[in-house]
Design a protein around this motif. Structure first.
Motif, mmCIF file in Angstrom:
data_model
loop_
_atom_site.group_PDB
_atom_site.id
_atom_site.type_symbol
_atom_site.label_atom_id
_atom_site.label_comp_id
_atom_site.label_asym_id
_atom_site.label_seq_id
_atom_site.Cartn_x
_atom_site.Cartn_y
_atom_site.Cartn_z
ATOM 1 N N LEU A 284 -0.813 -17.835 30.849
ATOM 2 C CA LEU A 284 -1.511 -19.074 31.142
ATOM 3 C C LEU A 284 -2.842 -18.767 31.802
ATOM 4 O O LEU A 284 -2.988 -17.758 32.509
ATOM 5 N N THR A 285 -3.802 -19.656 31.578
ATOM 6 C CA THR A 285 -5.119 -19.530 32.198
ATOM 7 C C THR A 285 -5.468 -20.844 32.885
ATOM 8 O O THR A 285 -5.112 -21.921 32.392
ATOM 9 N N TRP A 286 -6.131 -20.737 34.017
ATOM 10 C CA TRP A 286 -6.599 -21.937 34.716
ATOM 11 C C TRP A 286 -7.926 -22.367 34.125
ATOM 12 O O TRP A 286 -8.823 -21.549 33.944
ATOM 13 N N GLU A 287 -8.046 -23.644 33.835
ATOM 14 C CA GLU A 287 -9.328 -24.261 33.491
ATOM 15 C C GLU A 287 -9.438 -25.475 34.388
ATOM 16 O O GLU A 287 -8.690 -26.438 34.215
ATOM 17 N N GLU A 288 -10.327 -25.387 35.356
ATOM 18 C CA GLU A 288 -10.453 -26.371 36.427
ATOM 19 C C GLU A 288 -9.097 -26.477 37.128
ATOM 20 O O GLU A 288 -8.622 -25.489 37.648
ATOM 21 N N GLU A 289 -8.465 -27.641 37.110
ATOM 22 C CA GLU A 289 -7.196 -27.804 37.814
ATOM 23 C C GLU A 289 -5.996 -27.816 36.872
ATOM 24 O O GLU A 289 -4.912 -28.266 37.238
ATOM 25 N N HIS A 290 -6.174 -27.309 35.650
ATOM 26 C CA HIS A 290 -5.102 -27.357 34.661
ATOM 27 C C HIS A 290 -4.783 -25.961 34.145
ATOM 28 O O HIS A 290 -5.668 -25.123 34.007
ATOM 29 N N LEU A 291 -3.508 -25.736 33.828
ATOM 30 C CA LEU A 291 -3.078 -24.488 33.209
ATOM 31 C C LEU A 291 -2.945 -24.688 31.714
ATOM 32 O O LEU A 291 -2.398 -25.696 31.258
#
Length: 169
Positions: free
Chosen positions: A137-144
């Motif tokens: 998983l990768t974080w993009e802003e506040e979402h995974l």
């Protein structure tokens, strides 16, 4: 005499209770470090917090598949290879290369028909024990978000993550 004894016992119990509460508040587990906060307001303090009072339960818990099914991405828990020749997932119209840069790991995406560069996506969280498979998983802003490359141990190779199309649409 009985009234004086009752008052003395009451004062002793009140003082003892106050002492216990004051001591309890001074212990480190009473005010643990918050590791993450849920968007709805709940705090996560981590399993380490339980260790002080529940060592036997903690020692057992850290050996379970449930505890070991996800972790912050690191060299110790990412099972897929980042070595050239073993770090690529090629699909119709797109290629993914897994690369280590410093202490971080990235999925680099190259579209075969496009010249538009796609920024690398960092491996932030590992999901899966690595026995049957791992996804990342990768974080993009506040979402995974799940990365498109997953690792499949029985074949010792990178594969298309479940739910992703097998080719570029």
């Amino acid at each position: 005499m009985r009234t004086k004894l009752s008052i003395l016992v009451f004062v002793f119990l009140a003082a003892f209770t106050y002492y216990c509460i004051s001591t309890y508040k001074g212990l480190s587990y009473y005010d643990p470090v918050v590791l993450a906060t849920h968007p709805e307001g709940g705090d996560f303090v981590g399993s380490q917090t339980c260790l002080e009072c529940h060592r036997d339960i903690y020692d057992t818990h850290v050996q379970t598949a449930h505890f070991n099914t996800s972790a912050i991405a690191s060299a110790e828990n990412i099972h897929g290879s980042f070595e050239p020749g073993s770090n690529t997932l090629a699909l119709d119209g797109v290629e993914f290369k897994m690369k280590k840069e410093g202490k971080s790991f990235y999925q680099h995406t190259t579209l075969q028909e496009e010249s538009l560069p796609i920024p690398p996506q960092r491996f932030d969280v590992v999901v899966g024990s690595g026995i049957k498979g791992q996804s990342y998983l990768t974080w993009e802003e506040e979402h995974l978000f799940q990365l498109q490359a997953s690792y499949y141990p029985p074949m010792d190779q990178w594969i298309n993550s479940p739910g992703y199309p097998p080719q570029l649409l």
